[in-house]
Design a protein around this motif. Structure first.
Motif, PDB file in Angstrom:
ATOM      1  N   VAL A 190      -3.622   2.408  -3.260  1.00  0.00           N
ATOM      2  CA  VAL A 190      -3.141   3.552  -2.840  1.00  0.00           C
ATOM      3  C   VAL A 190      -4.410   3.973  -1.848  1.00  0.00           C
ATOM      4  O   VAL A 190      -5.303   3.931  -1.843  1.00  0.00           O
ATOM      5  N   GLY A 191      -3.608   4.846  -0.829  1.00  0.00           N
ATOM      6  CA  GLY A 191      -4.459   5.575   0.130  1.00  0.00           C
ATOM      7  C   GLY A 191      -3.989   7.051   0.172  1.00  0.00           C
ATOM      8  O   GLY A 191      -2.832   7.585  -0.149  1.00  0.00           O
ATOM      9  N   PHE A 192      -4.735   7.828   0.936  1.00  0.00           N
ATOM     10  CA  PHE A 192      -4.681   9.250   1.088  1.00  0.00           C
ATOM     11  C   PHE A 192      -4.830   9.642   2.451  1.00  0.00           C
ATOM     12  O   PHE A 192      -5.754   9.400   3.198  1.00  0.00           O
ATOM     13  N   VAL A 193      -4.067  10.560   3.003  1.00  0.00           N
ATOM     14  CA  VAL A 193      -3.983  10.954   4.271  1.00  0.00           C
ATOM     15  C   VAL A 193      -3.975  12.716   4.180  1.00  0.00           C
ATOM     16  O   VAL A 193      -2.997  13.106   3.460  1.00  0.00           O
ATOM     17  N   GLY A 194      -5.163  13.214   4.337  1.00  0.00           N
ATOM     18  CA  GLY A 194      -5.135  14.814   4.249  1.00  0.00           C
ATOM     19  C   GLY A 194      -4.861  15.512   5.458  1.00  0.00           C
ATOM     20  O   GLY A 194      -5.645  15.426   6.383  1.00  0.00           O
ATOM     21  N   LEU A 195      -3.841  16.139   5.688  1.00  0.00           N
ATOM     22  CA  LEU A 195      -3.442  17.081   6.996  1.00  0.00           C
ATOM     23  C   LEU A 195      -2.712  18.438   5.941  1.00  0.00           C
ATOM     24  O   LEU A 195      -2.139  18.318   5.311  1.00  0.00           O
ATOM     25  N   ALA A 207       0.721  -1.197   0.247  1.00  0.00           N
ATOM     26  CA  ALA A 207       0.063  -0.014   0.193  1.00  0.00           C
ATOM     27  C   ALA A 207       0.830   1.237  -0.084  1.00  0.00           C
ATOM     28  O   ALA A 207       1.837   1.474   0.736  1.00  0.00           O
ATOM     29  N   LEU A 208       0.655   2.130  -0.845  1.00  0.00           N
ATOM     30  CA  LEU A 208       1.264   3.317  -0.917  1.00  0.00           C
ATOM     31  C   LEU A 208       0.227   4.426  -0.480  1.00  0.00           C
ATOM     32  O   LEU A 208      -0.944   4.655  -0.899  1.00  0.00           O
ATOM     33  N   VAL A 209       0.641   5.409   0.677  1.00  0.00           N
ATOM     34  CA  VAL A 209      -0.044   6.368   1.016  1.00  0.00           C
ATOM     35  C   VAL A 209       0.494   7.609   1.069  1.00  0.00           C
ATOM     36  O   VAL A 209       1.810   7.902   1.743  1.00  0.00           O
ATOM     37  N   SER A 210      -0.309   8.348   0.116  1.00  0.00           N
ATOM     38  CA  SER A 210       0.286   9.706   0.010  1.00  0.00           C
ATOM     39  C   SER A 210      -0.222  10.827   1.215  1.00  0.00           C
ATOM     40  O   SER A 210      -1.331  10.581   1.665  1.00  0.00           O
ATOM     41  N   ILE A 211       0.680  11.545   1.913  1.00  0.00           N
ATOM     42  CA  ILE A 211       0.266  12.365   2.876  1.00  0.00           C
ATOM     43  C   ILE A 211      -0.220  13.858   1.964  1.00  0.00           C
ATOM     44  O   ILE A 211       0.968  14.428   1.599  1.00  0.00           O
ATOM     45  N   LEU A 212      -1.380  14.250   1.982  1.00  0.00           N
ATOM     46  CA  LEU A 212      -1.516  15.125   1.048  1.00  0.00           C
ATOM     47  C   LEU A 212      -1.025  16.434   1.331  1.00  0.00           C
ATOM     48  O   LEU A 212      -0.874  16.806   2.571  1.00  0.00           O
ATOM     49  N   ARG A 213      -0.967  17.619   0.555  1.00  0.00           N
ATOM     50  CA  ARG A 213      -1.011  17.451  -0.973  1.00  0.00           C
ATOM     51  C   ARG A 213       0.322  16.799  -1.712  1.00  0.00           C
ATOM     52  O   ARG A 213       0.285  16.271  -2.677  1.00  0.00           O
ATOM     53  N   ALA A 214       1.363  17.329  -1.043  1.00  0.00           N
ATOM     54  CA  ALA A 214       2.728  17.426  -1.642  1.00  0.00           C
ATOM     55  C   ALA A 214       3.088  15.842  -1.902  1.00  0.00           C
ATOM     56  O   ALA A 214       3.981  15.529  -2.698  1.00  0.00           O
ATOM     57  N   GLY A 215       2.473  14.985  -1.048  1.00  0.00           N
ATOM     58  CA  GLY A 215       3.081  13.505  -1.160  1.00  0.00           C
ATOM     59  C   GLY A 215       2.578  12.811  -2.386  1.00  0.00           C
ATOM     60  O   GLY A 215       3.181  11.896  -2.911  1.00  0.00           O
ATOM     61  N   ASN A 216       1.578  13.543  -3.455  1.00  0.00           N
ATOM     62  CA  ASN A 216       1.314  13.049  -4.605  1.00  0.00           C
ATOM     63  C   ASN A 216       2.361  13.145  -5.465  1.00  0.00           C
ATOM     64  O   ASN A 216       2.423  12.231  -6.544  1.00  0.00           O
ATOM     65  N   GLY A 217       3.389  13.864  -5.452  1.00  0.00           N
ATOM     66  CA  GLY A 217       4.666  14.111  -6.385  1.00  0.00           C
ATOM     67  C   GLY A 217       5.377  12.967  -6.257  1.00  0.00           C
ATOM     68  O   GLY A 217       5.969  12.438  -7.222  1.00  0.00           O
ATOM     69  N   LEU A 218       5.523  12.386  -4.964  1.00  0.00           N
ATOM     70  CA  LEU A 218       6.448  10.983  -4.673  1.00  0.00           C
ATOM     71  C   LEU A 218       5.394   9.883  -5.062  1.00  0.00           C
ATOM     72  O   LEU A 218       6.040   8.799  -5.870  1.00  0.00           O
ATOM     73  N   LEU A 219       4.218  10.065  -4.841  1.00  0.00           N
ATOM     74  CA  LEU A 219       3.483   8.782  -5.154  1.00  0.00           C
ATOM     75  C   LEU A 219       3.188   8.428  -6.814  1.00  0.00           C
ATOM     76  O   LEU A 219       3.396   7.176  -7.064  1.00  0.00           O
ATOM     77  N   ASP A 220       3.288   9.374  -7.501  1.00  0.00           N
ATOM     78  CA  ASP A 220       3.149   9.280  -8.929  1.00  0.00           C
ATOM     79  C   ASP A 220       4.405   8.281  -9.528  1.00  0.00           C
ATOM     80  O   ASP A 220       4.045   7.556 -10.312  1.00  0.00           O
ATOM     81  N   GLY A 221       5.384   8.657  -9.010  1.00  0.00           N
ATOM     82  CA  GLY A 221       6.781   8.090  -9.602  1.00  0.00           C
ATOM     83  C   GLY A 221       6.630   6.680  -8.987  1.00  0.00           C
ATOM     84  O   GLY A 221       7.189   5.610  -9.813  1.00  0.00           O
ATOM     85  N   VAL A 222       6.180   6.438  -7.501  1.00  0.00           N
ATOM     86  CA  VAL A 222       6.439   5.102  -7.006  1.00  0.00           C
ATOM     87  C   VAL A 222       5.412   4.218  -7.885  1.00  0.00           C
ATOM     88  O   VAL A 222       5.441   2.881  -8.152  1.00  0.00           O
ATOM     89  N   LEU A 223       4.152   4.588  -8.187  1.00  0.00           N
ATOM     90  CA  LEU A 223       3.179   4.008  -8.730  1.00  0.00           C
ATOM     91  C   LEU A 223       3.367   3.562 -10.400  1.00  0.00           C
ATOM     92  O   LEU A 223       3.227   2.631 -10.677  1.00  0.00           O
ATOM     93  N   GLU A 224       4.301   4.317 -11.010  1.00  0.00           N
ATOM     94  CA  GLU A 224       4.908   3.771 -12.116  1.00  0.00           C
ATOM     95  C   GLU A 224       5.687   2.679 -12.020  1.00  0.00           C
ATOM     96  O   GLU A 224       5.918   1.925 -13.041  1.00  0.00           O
TER      97      GLU A 224
END
Length: 210
Positions: free
Chosen positions: A98-103, A74-91
């Motif tokens: 995939v999960g998201f934590v909004g803080l 499971a990849l969990v992005s800490i929003l919002r900036a975490g999505n920049g790392l998430l995209d690369g790992v998902l490739e």
């Protein structure tokens, strides 16, 4: 100095990080560099994934070949900036859940405020990789890991682009069982809680906002 911290000093990572630090690097290049670094960091984060053998047939003969074992990670992005790392790992790992934590960080208290939480099921049976470019005060990261553990996660790793000593120490105090993988351990935090020398606000530089 910190047994739970791994600084990945690969030349390609360090070169790309320098380009990201440069204030003249435009938003589109910043995003691309972050995606590329995230893939390189992912090699280190996933180095010890469990494996099992599977019987396959090559064009030449049958063989027992290694494949990933267990539930998909499971990849969990800490929003919002975490999505920049998430995209690369998902490739690199497109089958990951995939999960998201909004803080967001209260600029007065520097404490995290939660506004969203959505993660895959059965976290207790998955390797969970939490991603956020900056480990600054560590307050948001600790809060995110708190939430993941409450949701059942037991095997968690934290991947970031930059870390400050204060954030690393805070994570060690709160979650000594969570390894941290980063591209650099910077000098300190300034009086506003930003990493120095750092690269500014990763979210603003990634999305072109102020």
């Amino acid at each position: 100095m910190y047994e739970h911290l791994t600084v990945v000093k690969h030349p390609l990572i360090q070169h790309k990080l320098t380009l990201m630090r440069d204030e003249t690097t435009p938003t589109n290049h910043f995003r691309q560099l972050l995606r590329e670094i995230s893939q390189l960091l992912a090699y280190e984060v996933t180095r010890e994934l469990p494996m099992e053998n599977q019987r396959i047939k090559t064009p030449m003969q049958e063989m027992d070949a290694p494949v990933l074992a267990g539930r998909k990670l499971a990849l969990v992005s800490i929003l919002r900036a975490g999505n920049g790392l998430l995209d690369g790992v998902l490739e690199l790992i497109p089958s990951a859940r995939v999960g998201f934590v909004g803080l967001y960080r209260d600029e007065e208290t520097l404490e995290p405020v939660q506004y969203y939480f959505k993660v895959p099921e059965a976290l207790e049976d998955r390797l969970v990789i939490a991603v956020d470019p900056m480990l600054a005060t560590g307050n948001s990261s600790v809060a995110a890991i708190d939430l993941l553990k409450k949701a059942g996660a037991r095997d968690i790793r934290f991947m970031c682009l930059l870390a400050a000593p204060e954030g690393v120490a805070r994570m060690k105090e709160a979650h000594p069982d969570v390894p941290i993988i980063t591209a650099a351990l910077d000098e300190k935090l300034n009086d506003k809680g930003y990493i120095v020398p750092g690269l500014g606000d990763a979210g603003d530089r990634m999305f072109g906002t102020k």
